[in-house]
Write a protein that holds these residues in place. Structure first.
Motif, PDB file in Angstrom:
ATOM      1  N   SER A   7      41.350  31.139  44.318  1.00 19.34           N
ATOM      2  CA  SER A   7      40.725  30.596  45.522  1.00 19.34           C
ATOM      3  C   SER A   7      39.594  31.502  45.994  1.00 19.34           C
ATOM      4  CB  SER A   7      41.773  30.460  46.635  1.00 19.34           C
ATOM      5  OG  SER A   7      42.246  31.743  47.021  1.00 19.34           O
ATOM      6  N   ASP A   8      38.789  30.966  46.888  1.00 15.98           N
ATOM      7  CA  ASP A   8      37.707  31.759  47.467  1.00 15.98           C
ATOM      8  C   ASP A   8      38.257  32.968  48.216  1.00 15.98           C
ATOM      9  OD1 ASP A   8      35.906  29.963  46.452  1.00 15.98           O
ATOM     10  OD2 ASP A   8      35.633  28.865  48.325  1.00 15.98           O
ATOM     11  N   GLU A   9      39.399  32.778  48.843  1.00 20.47           N
ATOM     12  CA  GLU A   9      40.001  33.876  49.600  1.00 20.47           C
ATOM     13  C   GLU A   9      40.443  35.004  48.667  1.00 20.47           C
ATOM     14  OE1 GLU A   9      40.743  35.829  52.971  1.00 20.47           O
ATOM     15  OE2 GLU A   9      39.900  33.789  52.845  1.00 20.47           O
ATOM     16  N   GLU A  10      41.032  34.641  47.535  1.00 19.47           N
ATOM     17  CA  GLU A  10      41.449  35.648  46.551  1.00 19.47           C
ATOM     18  C   GLU A  10      40.249  36.389  45.978  1.00 19.47           C
ATOM     19  OE1 GLU A  10      45.576  33.838  44.641  1.00 19.47           O
ATOM     20  OE2 GLU A  10      43.640  32.974  44.028  1.00 19.47           O
ATOM     21  N   LEU A  11      39.169  35.648  45.755  1.00 21.04           N
ATOM     22  CA  LEU A  11      37.952  36.275  45.230  1.00 21.04           C
ATOM     23  C   LEU A  11      37.349  37.239  46.247  1.00 21.04           C
ATOM     24  CD1 LEU A  11      36.069  36.374  42.815  1.00 21.04           C
ATOM     25  CD2 LEU A  11      34.800  34.444  43.785  1.00 21.04           C
ATOM     26  N   LYS A  12      37.368  36.862  47.517  1.00 16.55           N
ATOM     27  CA  LYS A  12      36.859  37.751  48.565  1.00 16.55           C
ATOM     28  C   LYS A  12      37.714  39.020  48.678  1.00 16.55           C
ATOM     29  CE  LYS A  12      34.816  34.104  51.406  1.00 16.55           C
ATOM     30  NZ  LYS A  12      34.904  33.360  52.701  1.00 16.55           N
ATOM     31  N   THR A  13      39.016  38.843  48.522  1.00 21.41           N
ATOM     32  CA  THR A  13      39.918  40.005  48.577  1.00 21.41           C
ATOM     33  C   THR A  13      39.624  40.970  47.441  1.00 21.41           C
ATOM     34  OG1 THR A  13      41.651  38.646  49.572  1.00 21.41           O
ATOM     35  CG2 THR A  13      42.329  40.707  48.551  1.00 21.41           C
ATOM     36  N   PHE A  14      39.355  40.425  46.231  1.00 19.74           N
ATOM     37  CA  PHE A  14      39.025  41.286  45.085  1.00 19.74           C
ATOM     38  C   PHE A  14      37.734  42.036  45.316  1.00 19.74           C
ATOM     39  CE2 PHE A  14      36.897  41.659  40.883  1.00 19.74           C
ATOM     40  CZ  PHE A  14      37.751  42.604  40.335  1.00 19.74           C
ATOM     41  N   ILE A  15      36.758  41.373  45.884  1.00 16.97           N
ATOM     42  CA  ILE A  15      35.470  42.026  46.167  1.00 16.97           C
ATOM     43  C   ILE A  15      35.634  43.138  47.196  1.00 16.97           C
ATOM     44  CG2 ILE A  15      33.161  41.654  47.137  1.00 16.97           C
ATOM     45  CD1 ILE A  15      33.243  38.828  45.955  1.00 16.97           C
ATOM     46  N   LYS A  16      36.470  42.893  48.210  1.00 16.04           N
ATOM     47  CA  LYS A  16      36.715  43.931  49.202  1.00 16.04           C
ATOM     48  C   LYS A  16      37.419  45.136  48.570  1.00 16.04           C
ATOM     49  CE  LYS A  16      37.056  40.900  53.262  1.00 16.04           C
ATOM     50  NZ  LYS A  16      37.960  40.359  54.303  1.00 16.04           N
ATOM     51  N   THR A  17      38.301  44.843  47.645  1.00 15.45           N
ATOM     52  CA  THR A  17      39.015  45.933  46.948  1.00 15.45           C
ATOM     53  C   THR A  17      38.029  46.793  46.164  1.00 15.45           C
ATOM     54  OG1 THR A  17      40.990  44.549  46.765  1.00 15.45           O
ATOM     55  CG2 THR A  17      40.839  46.459  45.313  1.00 15.45           C
ATOM     56  N   LEU A  18      37.096  46.142  45.484  1.00 21.49           N
ATOM     57  CA  LEU A  18      36.096  46.886  44.703  1.00 21.49           C
ATOM     58  C   LEU A  18      35.242  47.755  45.627  1.00 21.49           C
ATOM     59  CD1 LEU A  18      34.798  44.249  42.099  1.00 21.49           C
ATOM     60  CD2 LEU A  18      36.489  46.037  41.782  1.00 21.49           C
ATOM     61  N   ARG A  19      34.844  47.211  46.754  1.00 18.74           N
ATOM     62  CA  ARG A  19      34.012  47.967  47.678  1.00 18.74           C
ATOM     63  C   ARG A  19      34.764  49.169  48.263  1.00 18.74           C
ATOM     64  NH1 ARG A  19      31.224  42.900  50.969  1.00 18.74           N
ATOM     65  NH2 ARG A  19      29.709  42.349  49.329  1.00 18.74           N
ATOM     66  N   SER A  20      36.046  49.010  48.424  1.00 16.63           N
ATOM     67  CA  SER A  20      36.833  50.122  48.969  1.00 16.63           C
ATOM     68  C   SER A  20      36.974  51.279  47.976  1.00 16.63           C
ATOM     69  CB  SER A  20      38.224  49.618  49.369  1.00 16.63           C
ATOM     70  OG  SER A  20      38.962  49.221  48.232  1.00 16.63           O
ATOM     71  N   MET A  21      36.707  50.993  46.695  1.00 15.20           N
ATOM     72  CA  MET A  21      36.830  52.015  45.668  1.00 15.20           C
ATOM     73  C   MET A  21      35.579  52.880  45.553  1.00 15.20           C
ATOM     74  SD  MET A  21      38.655  49.892  42.587  1.00 15.20           S
ATOM     75  CE  MET A  21      40.263  49.117  42.798  1.00 15.20           C
ATOM     76  N   THR A  22      34.485  52.436  46.156  1.00 11.97           N
ATOM     77  CA  THR A  22      33.230  53.191  46.021  1.00 11.97           C
ATOM     78  C   THR A  22      33.193  54.337  47.012  1.00 11.97           C
ATOM     79  OG1 THR A  22      32.167  51.635  47.551  1.00 11.97           O
ATOM     80  CG2 THR A  22      31.971  51.182  45.210  1.00 11.97           C
TER      81      THR A  22
END
Length: 391
Positions: free
Chosen positions: A376-391
């Motif tokens: 879902s779009d929500e799951e995709l947004k969560t993954f993107i937020k996770t990636l950003r938190s790793m930087t």
């Protein structure tokens, strides 16, 4: 009956009064006066046509016919203009006929769009609708024509004509890109004629697009081989290529100057080793094999080669990679130079992205496309937020 009497040596013409009456009932006075001028056909002088009519007047100007009704009779007076004016009128009419005939000829031979473009009446991009139009455009233009695109216009009959035009005018046009997508009637022989024209003109063509010509198959590579050393962009989307077709391209990989290669839309199952060899091209940065029915073994060959290539963009959309495919790819992403990764429509789920996120954390890159997967779009947004938190 009415009568017409001319001045000088004009003949007397008879006109039935009933016909005149019927014409008067259907036409306006001005139209009736003009019709009378045509019937009389005088070259000069003045004539009168008396007929029964109620009192009215229809002046048509100081130099034209005049209709007067006096005492119940209608008088039509005509004055013909200067012979010089008539001469100019006939000259104008002749030029118009000549223009119409010439336009018809150009429309028949296919050169009309190119000529209209040269006169600024049509955008040049819209003029390249046929081979004859392109040939005429190349012949008439003095300015460079760096890009030529012919869609659904080239066939086995006119391919030789196009090849000859490229040979004669290609150098003058400073041609850099040739795009020939969607030409189902263009066969290997026609493509060879076009390539021969390019080679005879000693053109260093930089971009060639033969996409969406599945009838070509291996010919899309075999016929274009003389151009490989100069091309920087080669697009062969949906050209009917199969595993065996890539063998020769792979063997020449070290000599290629290709910077962008698009092989999407071809069935390349089992071609993993050949694809890995093609990826060794010295300056290849953009490599697309989307919708190529790649197997897990093929993906393994591609992934293992990644750290040893100059690739910056890898497009793998529509290959049904699923979780295991992403895992194979993720193992080698941290060691390569990829900055853009396309994984659209690969039946991926949100939980399949964990390994991809870990690989990204080791070496972040700016672009990753995951559209069209099973999340879902929500799951995709969560993954993107996770990636950003790793930087």
């Amino acid at each position: 009956q009415g009568w017409l009497s001319g001045v000088g040596t004009e003949s007397i013409h008879w006109i039935d009064s009933n016909w005149i009456s019927s014409m008067r009932s259907m036409l306006s006075p001005k139209a009736l006066a003009l019709l009378s001028v045509l019937l009389v056909g005088v070259a000069r002088g003045e004539e009168r046509v008396p007929c029964d009519r109620s009192s009215e007047s229809c002046p048509l100007g100081p130099e034209g016919p005049e209709v007067e009704v006096l005492g119940g009779n209608t008088s039509i007076s005509t004055e013909v203009g200067d012979p010089k004016k008539l001469g100019l009128l006939f000259l104008f009419a002749g030029l118009m006929l000549l223009w119409i005939a010439t336009s018809i000829k150009w429309a028949i031979d296919g050169s009309l769009p190119a000529r209209l473009a040269r006169w600024g009446l049509l955008p040049e991009a819209f003029a390249a609708i046929s081979v004859p139009a392109v040939v005429t455009l190349l012949r008439l233009k003095r300015e460079p024509t760096p890009v030529l695109m012919l869609r659904a216009a080239v066939d086995k009959r006119n391919a030789q004509q196009l090849g000859e035009a490229l040979r004669v005018y290609g150098k003058k046009a400073e041609l850099q890109a040739l795009e020939l997508p969607y030409n189902p009637e263009m066969g290997e022989e026609g493509l060879q004629q076009i390539v021969k024209g390019l080679c005879d003109a000693e053109l260093a063509l930089e971009e060639l697009d033969l996409s969406y010509n599945p009838q070509l198959g291996v010919a899309s590579l075999r016929a274009t081989k003389p151009l490989w050393t100069s091309l920087t962009i080669l697009k062969l989307v949906d050209c009917g290529l199969e595993k065996e077709a890539l063998t020769e391209l792979a063997s020449e990989a070290s000599k290629l100057k290709i910077n962008s290669l698009d092989l999407s839309g071809n069935c390349l199952t089992g071609a993993g080793e050949s694809l890995a060899e093609v990826m060794e091209a010295p300056v290849l940065e953009d490599f697309a094999v989307a919708h190529c029915a790649l197997s897990l073994d093929d993906l393994g060959h591609i992934a293992e080669e990644l750290p040893y290539t100059s690739l910056r963009s890898l497009q793998l959309a529509g290959n049904n990679l699923m979780a295991v495919g992403v895992q194979v790819l993720s193992d080698h992403l941290p060691q390569c130079r990829i900055t853009s990764l396309g994984l659209e429509r690969n039946a991926l789920k949100a939980q399949d992205l964990q390994c991809l996120g870990q690989a990204w954390a080791k070496r972040p890159f700016p672009r990753m496309s995951l559209a069209g997967n099973d999340m879902s779009d929500e799951e995709l947004k969560t993954f993107i937020k996770t990636l950003r938190s790793m930087t």
